[in-house]
Design a protein around this motif. Structure first.
Motif, PDB file in Angstrom:
ATOM      1  N   PRO A  74       0.816  -1.230   0.000  1.00 50.57           N
ATOM      2  CA  PRO A  74       0.000   0.000   0.000  1.00 50.57           C
ATOM      3  C   PRO A  74       0.849   1.279   0.000  1.00 50.57           C
ATOM      4  CG  PRO A  74      -0.892  -1.593   1.543  1.00 50.57           C
ATOM      5  CD  PRO A  74       0.450  -2.123   1.106  1.00 50.57           C
ATOM      6  N   ILE A  75       1.965   1.271   0.732  1.00 52.41           N
ATOM      7  CA  ILE A  75       2.843   2.451   0.765  1.00 52.41           C
ATOM      8  C   ILE A  75       3.489   2.666  -0.600  1.00 52.41           C
ATOM      9  CG2 ILE A  75       4.884   3.468   1.867  1.00 52.41           C
ATOM     10  CD1 ILE A  75       4.238   1.804   4.338  1.00 52.41           C
ATOM     11  N   ASP A  76       3.843   1.587  -1.272  1.00 47.74           N
ATOM     12  CA  ASP A  76       4.445   1.693  -2.602  1.00 47.74           C
ATOM     13  C   ASP A  76       3.442   2.278  -3.593  1.00 47.74           C
ATOM     14  OD1 ASP A  76       6.777   1.048  -4.331  1.00 47.74           O
ATOM     15  OD2 ASP A  76       5.311  -0.203  -5.367  1.00 47.74           O
ATOM     16  N   MET A  77       2.182   1.890  -3.463  1.00 44.75           N
ATOM     17  CA  MET A  77       1.121   2.404  -4.334  1.00 44.75           C
ATOM     18  C   MET A  77       1.004   3.926  -4.166  1.00 44.75           C
ATOM     19  SD  MET A  77      -1.335   1.857  -6.472  1.00 44.75           S
ATOM     20  CE  MET A  77      -3.004   2.327  -6.965  1.00 44.75           C
ATOM     21  N   ILE A  78       1.007   4.398  -2.929  1.00 43.22           N
ATOM     22  CA  ILE A  78       0.907   5.837  -2.659  1.00 43.22           C
ATOM     23  C   ILE A  78       2.134   6.563  -3.193  1.00 43.22           C
ATOM     24  CG2 ILE A  78       0.862   7.557  -0.806  1.00 43.22           C
ATOM     25  CD1 ILE A  78      -0.783   5.502   0.829  1.00 43.22           C
ATOM     26  N   LYS A  79       3.316   5.959  -3.039  1.00 48.33           N
ATOM     27  CA  LYS A  79       4.567   6.566  -3.527  1.00 48.33           C
ATOM     28  C   LYS A  79       4.521   6.786  -5.033  1.00 48.33           C
ATOM     29  CE  LYS A  79       7.797   4.196  -4.929  1.00 48.33           C
ATOM     30  NZ  LYS A  79       8.348   3.763  -6.252  1.00 48.33           N
ATOM     31  N   VAL A  80       4.044   5.801  -5.777  1.00 47.98           N
ATOM     32  CA  VAL A  80       3.960   5.914  -7.240  1.00 47.98           C
ATOM     33  C   VAL A  80       2.978   7.014  -7.641  1.00 47.98           C
ATOM     34  CG1 VAL A  80       3.199   4.727  -9.335  1.00 47.98           C
ATOM     35  CG2 VAL A  80       4.675   3.542  -7.710  1.00 47.98           C
ATOM     36  N   ARG A  81       1.820   7.075  -6.972  1.00 47.03           N
ATOM     37  CA  ARG A  81       0.830   8.108  -7.292  1.00 47.03           C
ATOM     38  C   ARG A  81       1.398   9.510  -7.015  1.00 47.03           C
ATOM     39  NH1 ARG A  81      -4.636   6.313  -7.635  1.00 47.03           N
ATOM     40  NH2 ARG A  81      -4.568   4.354  -8.796  1.00 47.03           N
ATOM     41  N   LEU A  82       2.187   9.656  -5.965  1.00 51.34           N
ATOM     42  CA  LEU A  82       2.814  10.949  -5.661  1.00 51.34           C
ATOM     43  C   LEU A  82       3.794  11.360  -6.753  1.00 51.34           C
ATOM     44  CD1 LEU A  82       3.581  10.620  -1.829  1.00 51.34           C
ATOM     45  CD2 LEU A  82       2.084  12.312  -2.885  1.00 51.34           C
ATOM     46  N   GLN A  83       4.560  10.396  -7.246  1.00 51.77           N
ATOM     47  CA  GLN A  83       5.563  10.702  -8.265  1.00 51.77           C
ATOM     48  C   GLN A  83       4.937  11.082  -9.602  1.00 51.77           C
ATOM     49  OE1 GLN A  83       7.961   7.110  -8.138  1.00 51.77           O
ATOM     50  NE2 GLN A  83       9.485   8.086  -6.822  1.00 51.77           N
ATOM     51  N   LEU A  84       3.753  10.583  -9.876  1.00 55.41           N
ATOM     52  CA  LEU A  84       3.112  10.845 -11.166  1.00 55.41           C
ATOM     53  C   LEU A  84       2.200  12.069 -11.142  1.00 55.41           C
ATOM     54  CD1 LEU A  84       2.218   7.176 -12.221  1.00 55.41           C
ATOM     55  CD2 LEU A  84       4.112   8.588 -13.020  1.00 55.41           C
ATOM     56  N   ALA A  85       1.919  12.602  -9.973  1.00 57.16           N
ATOM     57  CA  ALA A  85       1.028  13.764  -9.862  1.00 57.16           C
ATOM     58  C   ALA A  85       1.709  15.020 -10.389  1.00 57.16           C
ATOM     59  CB  ALA A  85       0.624  13.966  -8.401  1.00 57.16           C
ATOM     60  N   GLY A  86       0.945  15.837 -11.132  1.00 58.96           N
ATOM     61  CA  GLY A  86       1.457  17.110 -11.629  1.00 58.96           C
ATOM     62  C   GLY A  86       2.569  16.988 -12.636  1.00 58.96           C
ATOM     63  N   GLU A  87       2.554  15.921 -13.427  1.00 57.33           N
ATOM     64  CA  GLU A  87       3.621  15.702 -14.398  1.00 57.33           C
ATOM     65  C   GLU A  87       3.678  16.821 -15.426  1.00 57.33           C
ATOM     66  OE1 GLU A  87       5.231  12.137 -17.379  1.00 57.33           O
ATOM     67  OE2 GLU A  87       3.355  11.911 -16.275  1.00 57.33           O
ATOM     68  N   PHE A 313      12.444  15.832  -7.762  1.00 60.24           N
ATOM     69  CA  PHE A 313      13.039  14.492  -7.710  1.00 60.24           C
ATOM     70  C   PHE A 313      12.957  13.886  -6.312  1.00 60.24           C
ATOM     71  CE2 PHE A 313      15.449  16.392 -11.324  1.00 60.24           C
ATOM     72  CZ  PHE A 313      15.059  15.479 -12.301  1.00 60.24           C
ATOM     73  N   TYR A 314      12.848  14.765  -5.309  1.00 63.05           N
ATOM     74  CA  TYR A 314      12.765  14.267  -3.927  1.00 63.05           C
ATOM     75  C   TYR A 314      11.359  14.414  -3.357  1.00 63.05           C
ATOM     76  CZ  TYR A 314      17.663  13.123  -3.375  1.00 63.05           C
ATOM     77  OH  TYR A 314      18.898  12.522  -3.500  1.00 63.05           O
ATOM     78  N   ARG A 315      10.383  14.617  -4.239  1.00 64.21           N
ATOM     79  CA  ARG A 315       9.002  14.668  -3.759  1.00 64.21           C
ATOM     80  C   ARG A 315       8.646  13.301  -3.171  1.00 64.21           C
ATOM     81  NH1 ARG A 315       3.773  16.055  -7.443  1.00 64.21           N
ATOM     82  NH2 ARG A 315       4.087  18.171  -6.662  1.00 64.21           N
ATOM     83  N   GLY A 316       8.013  13.342  -2.036  1.00 67.48           N
ATOM     84  CA  GLY A 316       7.594  12.095  -1.404  1.00 67.48           C
ATOM     85  C   GLY A 316       8.731  11.347  -0.735  1.00 67.48           C
ATOM     86  N   PHE A 317       9.824  12.092  -0.351  1.00 69.53           N
ATOM     87  CA  PHE A 317      10.946  11.403   0.280  1.00 69.53           C
ATOM     88  C   PHE A 317      10.503  10.675   1.547  1.00 69.53           C
ATOM     89  CE2 PHE A 317      14.436  11.148   3.346  1.00 69.53           C
ATOM     90  CZ  PHE A 317      15.385  10.479   2.608  1.00 69.53           C
ATOM     91  N   GLY A 318       9.639  11.344   2.333  1.00 69.46           N
ATOM     92  CA  GLY A 318       9.158  10.719   3.564  1.00 69.46           C
ATOM     93  C   GLY A 318       8.433   9.417   3.279  1.00 69.46           C
TER      94      GLY A 318
END
Length: 343
Positions: A74-87, A313-318
């Motif tokens: 589930p955490i990986d799913m959220i991480k991917v969605r964060l990286q793709l937002a606002g492309e 590039f460091y969005r979603g580091f946490g």
């Protein structure tokens, strides 16, 4: 040779085969009886065969990685969605892990948090099996070589083993990694444009058919660099931290927990920019005119830096750390335990 002699020779050979078969059967029955009476000893004997000694680092690594992925998905799913937002937009939306989680849950599909689990498990079965297996194999070889010279394996050797193991494993595991990204990003598309993959096999088959087999290795370059950076941070620092923590008053379990937390931080720091680029490259599909948003790793780095800023590039580091650190901890702890019980 007279016929009688041939017949006699055949009889002797048949009798010899029968006796050998009878002896083999007796040995097998004795082995089975011994295994039944002393299963622990039988297991130990099997685990110490040359084949199993070579295979165990790979088997233990795969089991450890799949266990960790099931926990962390589930955490990986959220991480991917964060990286793709606002492309492509510097001032685009700034989602948080909480807002992404709310959005997924608001759709009424909590199980979407486990989208791509089959791909994640396949990736771990291939990637983590290979990287931990190669790393342990490389370390064992270097330890023997160093011992002959009266030396000890240092950080430089650990780092080299981690980099090599990560790079080799990433090439093998890229198709499953790409399928995972496609499955996790599919929900961001309009309903009519979604592929609605039913499983990792379905995703791999359809991507190969529609885009070509070589497309399964899209983003392989940043994936390899990411894996090398992640392994450098995770395995080298874990091994180094454990070496230093042995001189402390911490228990063996706490040493492993502390070392894996340290390793998780460095793995996150070194690998996140490459993970970000890998996600963007693997998610992209061709436009109607056949073009792709990014031509490759360096083009993606340049465009994101220009259009979205370096900090993107460091969005979603946490979130990434919360995904990497527990995954590293679970993987390394399980692998450590499996290594202990299969000594």
């Amino acid at each position: 040779m007279p016929a009688a002699a041939i017949v006699e020779d055949a009889k002797q050979q048949s009798a010899s085969v029968f006796v050998s078969a009878k002896e083999s059967l007796h040995d097998a029955e004795a082995a089975m009886k011994s295994a039944t009476e002393n299963p622990k000893q039988a297991t130990t004997d099997f685990l110490h065969t040359p084949f199993m000694r070579a295979a165990l680092p790979f088997i233990n690594g795969g089991i450890a990685g799949m266990t960790a992925t099931t926990v962390i998905q589930p955490i990986d799913m959220i991480k991917v969605r964060l990286q793709l937002a606002g492309e492509g937009v510097k001032t685009g939306p700034k989602p948080t892990p909480i807002s992404v989680l709310r959005e997924i849950l608001a759709s009424g599909k909590a199980l979407d948090l486990y989208t791509g689990l089959s791909a994640g498990l396949l990736r771990q079965a291939v990637y983590t099996t290979a990287r931990l297996g190669f790393f342990d194999t490389f370390m064992a070889t270097m330890a023997k070589s160093a011992e002959k010279k009266g030396q000890k394996v240092g950080f430089k050797e650990r780092a080299g083993a981690g980099l090599a193991a990560g790079g080799l494993a990433a090439v093998v595991g890229n198709p499953a990694d790409l399928a995972l990204i496609r499955m996790q990003s599919d929900g961001l598309k309009p309903a009519a444009a979604r592929a609605n993959y039913t499983s990792v096999i379905d995703a791999l088959v359809r991507i190969s058919k529609n885009e070509g087999v070589t497309r399964l290795w899209a983003g392989a370059y940043p994936t390899v660099v990411r894996a090398m950076a992640l392994n450098f941070g995770q395995l080298a620092f874990f091994s180094e931290a454990k070496t230093h923590l042995k001189n402390t008053s911490l228990s063996a379990r706490n040493q492993t927990l502390t070392a894996s937390a340290i390793a998780g931080f460095f793995a996150s720091f070194f690998s996140l920019p490459f993970d970000f680029v890998k996600t963007r490259l693997q998610k992209q599909t061709r436009a109607p005119d056949g073009t792709l948003p990014y031509k490759g790793m360096f083009d993606c780095f340049a465009k994101v830096a220009k259009d979205e800023g370096l900090l993107r590039f460091y969005r979603g580091f946490g979130t990434y750390y919360v995904r990497i650190a527990p995954h590293a901890m679970v993987t390394l702890i399980v692998a450590d335990y499996l290594g202990f019980i299969t000594k």
